[in-house]
Write a protein that holds these residues in place. Structure first.
Motif, mmCIF file in Angstrom:
data_model
loop_
_atom_site.group_PDB
_atom_site.id
_atom_site.type_symbol
_atom_site.label_atom_id
_atom_site.label_comp_id
_atom_site.label_asym_id
_atom_site.label_seq_id
_atom_site.Cartn_x
_atom_site.Cartn_y
_atom_site.Cartn_z
ATOM 1 N N ASN A 173 -26.197 -89.727 62.506
ATOM 2 C CA ASN A 173 -25.666 -91.022 62.069
ATOM 3 C C ASN A 173 -26.340 -91.506 60.785
ATOM 4 O OD1 ASN A 173 -23.882 -91.154 64.177
ATOM 5 N ND2 ASN A 173 -25.096 -92.560 65.416
ATOM 6 N N THR A 174 -27.630 -91.215 60.682
ATOM 7 C CA THR A 174 -28.368 -91.607 59.475
ATOM 8 C C THR A 174 -27.810 -90.883 58.257
ATOM 9 O OG1 THR A 174 -30.367 -91.949 60.802
ATOM 10 C CG2 THR A 174 -30.654 -91.745 58.422
ATOM 11 N N LEU A 175 -27.544 -89.594 58.400
ATOM 12 C CA LEU A 175 -26.962 -88.818 57.298
ATOM 13 C C LEU A 175 -25.537 -89.282 56.990
ATOM 14 C CD1 LEU A 175 -28.252 -85.280 58.309
ATOM 15 C CD2 LEU A 175 -28.805 -86.461 56.168
ATOM 16 N N ILE A 176 -24.758 -89.533 58.036
ATOM 17 C CA ILE A 176 -23.383 -90.001 57.846
ATOM 18 C C ILE A 176 -23.374 -91.340 57.122
ATOM 19 C CG2 ILE A 176 -21.385 -90.924 59.110
ATOM 20 C CD1 ILE A 176 -21.887 -88.628 61.158
ATOM 21 N N ASN A 177 -24.290 -92.221 57.493
ATOM 22 C CA ASN A 177 -24.386 -93.522 56.826
ATOM 23 C C ASN A 177 -24.710 -93.342 55.339
ATOM 24 O OD1 ASN A 177 -24.488 -96.470 56.890
ATOM 25 N ND2 ASN A 177 -26.676 -96.212 56.513
ATOM 26 N N GLY A 178 -25.619 -92.425 55.043
ATOM 27 C CA GLY A 178 -25.967 -92.151 53.646
ATOM 28 C C GLY A 178 -24.780 -91.621 52.854
ATOM 29 N N LEU A 179 -24.006 -90.727 53.480
ATOM 30 C CA LEU A 179 -22.814 -90.185 52.816
ATOM 31 C C LEU A 179 -21.789 -91.288 52.546
ATOM 32 C CD1 LEU A 179 -22.393 -86.882 54.871
ATOM 33 C CD2 LEU A 179 -22.921 -87.026 52.427
ATOM 34 N N CYS A 180 -21.615 -92.184 53.517
ATOM 35 C CA CYS A 180 -20.654 -93.283 53.341
ATOM 36 C C CYS A 180 -21.097 -94.235 52.245
ATOM 37 C CB CYS A 180 -20.470 -94.039 54.661
ATOM 38 S SG CYS A 180 -19.593 -93.090 55.923
ATOM 39 N N ILE A 181 -22.399 -94.521 52.199
ATOM 40 C CA ILE A 181 -22.928 -95.398 51.144
ATOM 41 C C ILE A 181 -22.670 -94.771 49.775
ATOM 42 C CG2 ILE A 181 -25.061 -96.314 50.112
ATOM 43 C CD1 ILE A 181 -26.119 -96.671 52.988
ATOM 44 N N GLY A 182 -22.780 -93.449 49.702
ATOM 45 C CA GLY A 182 -22.554 -92.740 48.447
ATOM 46 C C GLY A 182 -21.098 -92.440 48.160
ATOM 47 N N VAL A 204 -20.148 -94.728 69.032
ATOM 48 C CA VAL A 204 -19.469 -95.863 68.397
ATOM 49 C C VAL A 204 -20.020 -96.106 66.990
ATOM 50 C CG1 VAL A 204 -19.062 -98.358 68.540
ATOM 51 C CG2 VAL A 204 -18.924 -96.946 70.605
ATOM 52 N N PHE A 205 -21.345 -95.996 66.834
ATOM 53 C CA PHE A 205 -21.953 -96.224 65.531
ATOM 54 C C PHE A 205 -21.447 -95.198 64.506
ATOM 55 C CE2 PHE A 205 -25.169 -95.676 62.271
ATOM 56 C CZ PHE A 205 -25.474 -96.994 61.926
ATOM 57 N N THR A 206 -21.295 -93.956 64.942
ATOM 58 C CA THR A 206 -20.805 -92.901 64.042
ATOM 59 C C THR A 206 -19.452 -93.286 63.461
ATOM 60 O OG1 THR A 206 -21.797 -91.328 65.605
ATOM 61 C CG2 THR A 206 -20.455 -90.415 63.822
ATOM 62 N N TYR A 207 -18.519 -93.604 64.352
ATOM 63 C CA TYR A 207 -17.167 -93.937 63.895
ATOM 64 C C TYR A 207 -17.137 -95.253 63.107
ATOM 65 C CZ TYR A 207 -15.124 -90.146 66.640
ATOM 66 O OH TYR A 207 -14.775 -88.909 67.110
ATOM 67 N N THR A 208 -17.904 -96.216 63.565
ATOM 68 C CA THR A 208 -17.919 -97.516 62.878
ATOM 69 C C THR A 208 -18.431 -97.367 61.456
ATOM 70 O OG1 THR A 208 -18.237 -98.694 64.975
ATOM 71 C CG2 THR A 208 -18.806 -99.873 62.959
ATOM 72 N N THR A 209 -19.429 -96.528 61.268
ATOM 73 C CA THR A 209 -19.976 -96.295 59.929
ATOM 74 C C THR A 209 -18.912 -95.709 59.008
ATOM 75 O OG1 THR A 209 -22.184 -95.901 60.849
ATOM 76 C CG2 THR A 209 -21.767 -95.082 58.633
ATOM 77 N N GLU A 236 -15.126 -97.010 73.154
ATOM 78 C CA GLU A 236 -14.599 -98.356 72.986
ATOM 79 C C GLU A 236 -15.174 -98.994 71.729
ATOM 80 O OE1 GLU A 236 -12.120 -101.128 73.364
ATOM 81 O OE2 GLU A 236 -12.214 -99.692 75.025
ATOM 82 N N PRO A 237 -14.329 -99.347 70.766
ATOM 83 C CA PRO A 237 -14.827 -99.993 69.540
ATOM 84 C C PRO A 237 -15.540 -101.300 69.887
ATOM 85 C CG PRO A 237 -12.515 -99.373 69.329
ATOM 86 C CD PRO A 237 -12.870 -99.203 70.767
ATOM 87 N N ASN A 238 -16.528 -101.654 69.060
ATOM 88 C CA ASN A 238 -17.230 -102.920 69.265
ATOM 89 C C ASN A 238 -16.775 -103.952 68.236
ATOM 90 O OD1 ASN A 238 -18.543 -102.230 66.879
ATOM 91 N ND2 ASN A 238 -20.355 -101.451 67.937
ATOM 92 N N VAL A 239 -17.417 -105.095 68.219
ATOM 93 C CA VAL A 239 -17.011 -106.177 67.323
ATOM 94 C C VAL A 239 -17.170 -105.778 65.856
ATOM 95 C CG1 VAL A 239 -19.304 -107.278 67.397
ATOM 96 C CG2 VAL A 239 -17.278 -108.644 66.812
ATOM 97 N N VAL A 240 -18.172 -104.956 65.557
ATOM 98 C CA VAL A 240 -18.390 -104.520 64.169
ATOM 99 C C VAL A 240 -17.240 -103.628 63.715
ATOM 100 C CG1 VAL A 240 -19.946 -103.316 62.599
ATOM 101 C CG2 VAL A 240 -20.891 -104.688 64.462
ATOM 102 N N THR A 241 -16.804 -102.737 64.623
ATOM 103 C CA THR A 241 -15.690 -101.837 64.308
ATOM 104 C C THR A 241 -14.426 -102.622 63.995
ATOM 105 O OG1 THR A 241 -16.637 -100.444 66.071
ATOM 106 C CG2 THR A 241 -14.591 -99.702 65.059
ATOM 107 N N TYR A 242 -14.063 -103.504 64.908
ATOM 108 C CA TYR A 242 -12.849 -104.300 64.717
ATOM 109 C C TYR A 242 -12.940 -105.188 63.479
ATOM 110 C CZ TYR A 242 -10.683 -103.091 69.215
ATOM 111 O OH TYR A 242 -10.072 -102.430 70.259
#
Length: 613
Positions: A173-182, A204-209, A236-242
């Protein structure tokens, strides 16, 4: 009919308890949206108002006394020096603490956002034989991600496998977040699929990111597909996802879709947060749906969701755009009463509101107040004031501000130069404008279409068509593609100076350039043809306007009616006049005057015709 702005709708009684104070704050802030809604003819419950006038000086009376307090986290170090002292002390201990305790110190340093500090500390640990675990290396990957060195992060992932360590979902997830930021969304999606091969399941965090990254680049449709994929996999998506997708839908002006998703979220028992409501309120305000904004605000405060500075800024911006700056000032007071400090966006919005009303003294006071509160004005702050001064023909004040930017080392941007160039043209200071244009060019500041449009418009207004044409050609040579506004300026100038053949040729070439004439383009050509004694050709163009995708407006009708009168075809002019009135448009003053002059003997009859309609 515009609402008369009241000065202070948000007074808070000093003797209120904390609980009652919060209730009053919510109620008071909602009043502002009520006023916006009432302007649109909606009826709501009457809210008592305070009638005392609110001046700029008193509006910000609480600015100096209000402060925000943040609880200090006692479980972590307060500063980087304390963390480093603890780290060095641990290195000198015999026996040394476990890797878990070192990880705790590294985590504290990351929370202090000293990412670059963590890298040498990890190297020092390894050189002393302190073996990292998965957590340590994940922290290091996170630091490389924040430092925009994600390639090193992937090297650390390879190192994990080499050491026989099993990366966790958090690692990926940390790497995925970095890729998304870039902005590397495709790689992020691929990595989420590759996680499964290592025994890690995307959560959920993976997909939300990834969803958040897609929304930030405007790929809302792809984000919705990924949301469905997420549900299909039992997550199940959370509030951040939606909220991320709702915000993106609102920015795309797909309000109905945003509310449908909002309803789905609530039906699943997922409570919205401040960001969710702020996104929706911003979306409906952009569409001037004040009644809906009121409903959302009331729903938000009823759920005890406290608005933050972003929510308040949305309201301040909406009020200022509607010309209700006094009410916006009241909202700012309310912000401060509940502990939210105005930021640079708040101040800039208030200045812009005053500038729209040509109240430059008040705008300047807000500018000076911002500086006195320790918030340094940015380029946008200066641009807002410079634009306001230029529109009020106070070009000397605008130039003083422009010089002040250089004195403090602030570099004017394209907007600054373009605005000031336009102001100099309005003031008739052609020489100064040309000098400023040269300065802009030599400074390396990119010349935008707005810059060229501004200068071409000034040249054409002063009859310098040949210079405007040279600039028009230079714009194309510099790789900028002129838009329809630029063509309108040149075509209009050609028509005004009798070069109707050139104007007709340029007008005919627009489809080849993949440009569609708009209602202004057609009206300009109609006017030019009529002036050249070609009313029939003008009439043909008038009837073809809808073929170009534009419907004649009031200006189009008035232009062609006056054209037929000038060419002594009163019969056609009167037919068009009747058609115009039947379509709900009105004759302008010059059209009426022309009709009265031509039919002076029947002036009373003509007047009764206009009044009857």
């Amino acid at each position: 009919m515009f609402l008369h702005s009241v000065s202070n709708l948000y007074h808070l009684t000093q003797t209120q308890t904390l609980g009652l104070g919060m209730m009053s704050t919510r109620r008071a802030s909602a009043v502002a949206i009520f006023h916006l809604a009432r302007r649109r003819g909606n009826t709501f419950i009457t809210i008592p108002t305070v009638t005392n006038p609110l001046l700029v000086s008193s509006s910000f009376s609480t600015f100096s006394t209000a402060t925000r307090t943040h609880p200090v986290d006692k479980t972590h170090f307060g500063c980087i020096d304390d963390a480093l002292v603890s780290f060095n002390r641990m290195l000198r201990m015999h026996p040394r603490p476990s890797i878990v305790q070192f990880n705790q110190v590294l985590t504290s340093i990351v929370k202090l956002k000293h990412y670059a500090t963590v890298v040498p500390l990890c190297k020092q640990m390894e050189s002393l034989g302190i073996k990292p675990n998965v957590y340590t290396l994940t922290v290091l990957i996170n630091c490389y991600s924040h430092l925009s060195h994600l390639h090193f992060g992937f090297s650390i992932l390879g190192k994990m496998f080499k050491l026989g360590l099993q990366p966790t979902t958090v690692t990926f997830n940390t790497l995925i977040n970095g890729l998304c930021i870039g902005g590397q969304l495709l790689k992020a999606v691929r990595l989420s699929d590759q996680m499964v091969d290592t025994g890690c399941k995307p959560n959920v965090f993976t997909y939300t990111t990834i969803l958040n990254g897609l929304c930030k680049i405007g790929k809302t449709d792809v984000a919705l597909k990924l949301l469905q994929k997420m549900k299909d996999r039992g997550l199940e998506p959370n509030v951040v996802t939606y909220s991320a997708i709702i915000d993106s839908l609102c920015k795309d002006k797909l309000i109905t879709d945003a509310f449908n998703l909002f309803s789905q979220m609530k039906n699943k028992g997922i409570l919205p947060n401040c960001f969710t409501y702020s996104s929706l309120i911003q979306g409906v305000c952009n569409l001037e749906q004040w009644k809906e904004a009121t409903r959302l605000w009331n729903e938000m405060v009823a759920m005890n969701i406290i608005p933050d500075v972003v929510t308040f800024n949305i309201l301040v911006d909406a009020l200022c755009k509607e010309g209700l700056v006094s009410d916006a000032l009241g909202v700012v007071d309310t912000m401060i009463q509940r502990g939210e400090q105005p930021d640079i966006f708040t101040y800039n919005t208030l200045m812009d509101g005053y500038c729209l009303r040509s109240q430059m003294d008040d705008a300047r006071r807000v500018f000076d107040l911002m500086s006195s509160k320790g918030i340094l004005p940015d380029v946008r702050s200066y641009n807002i004031l410079i634009n306001g001064y230029c529109k009020c023909r106070k070009i000397d004040e605008a130039l003083i501000l422009f010089d002040a930017m250089s004195q403090i080392g602030m570099i004017p941007d394209t907007v600054t130069y373009s605005t000031l160039i336009g102001g100099l043209y309005l003031a008739g200071r052609d020489v100064a404008e040309k000098e400023l244009f040269k300065e802009m060019y030599t400074s390396g500041q990119p010349l935008s279409i707005v810059t060229y449009k501004t200068i071409m418009n000034g040249l054409c207004n002063h009859g310098n068509l040949d210079e405007a044409l040279k600039l028009f050609q230079a714009m194309k040579e510099n790789g900028l593609i002129p838009n329809i506004v630029c063509y309108n300026i040149i075509i209009d100038c050609k028509c005004k100076y009798g070069r109707i053949e050139d104007a007709r040729e340029m007008f005919s070439s627009l489809p080849v350039k993949r440009l569609h004439p708009d209602v202004i383009t057609c009206t300009i050509m109609i006017n030019g043809l009529c002036k050249e004694g070609l009313p029939n050709e003008a009439y043909d163009l008038f009837r073809k306007m809808e073929d170009y995708g534009c419907v004649p407006n009031s200006c189009s009708y008035n232009t062609i009616i006056k054209g037929f009168f000038r060419n002594n075809d009163a019969s056609t002019a009167m037919q068009l006049l009747e058609e115009m009135v039947n379509r709900g448009f009105s004759a302008d003053a010059s059209t009426v005057e022309m009709i009265l002059n031509l039919f002076s003997s029947d002036a009373d009859l003509i007047r009764s015709f206009f009044y009857a309609n």
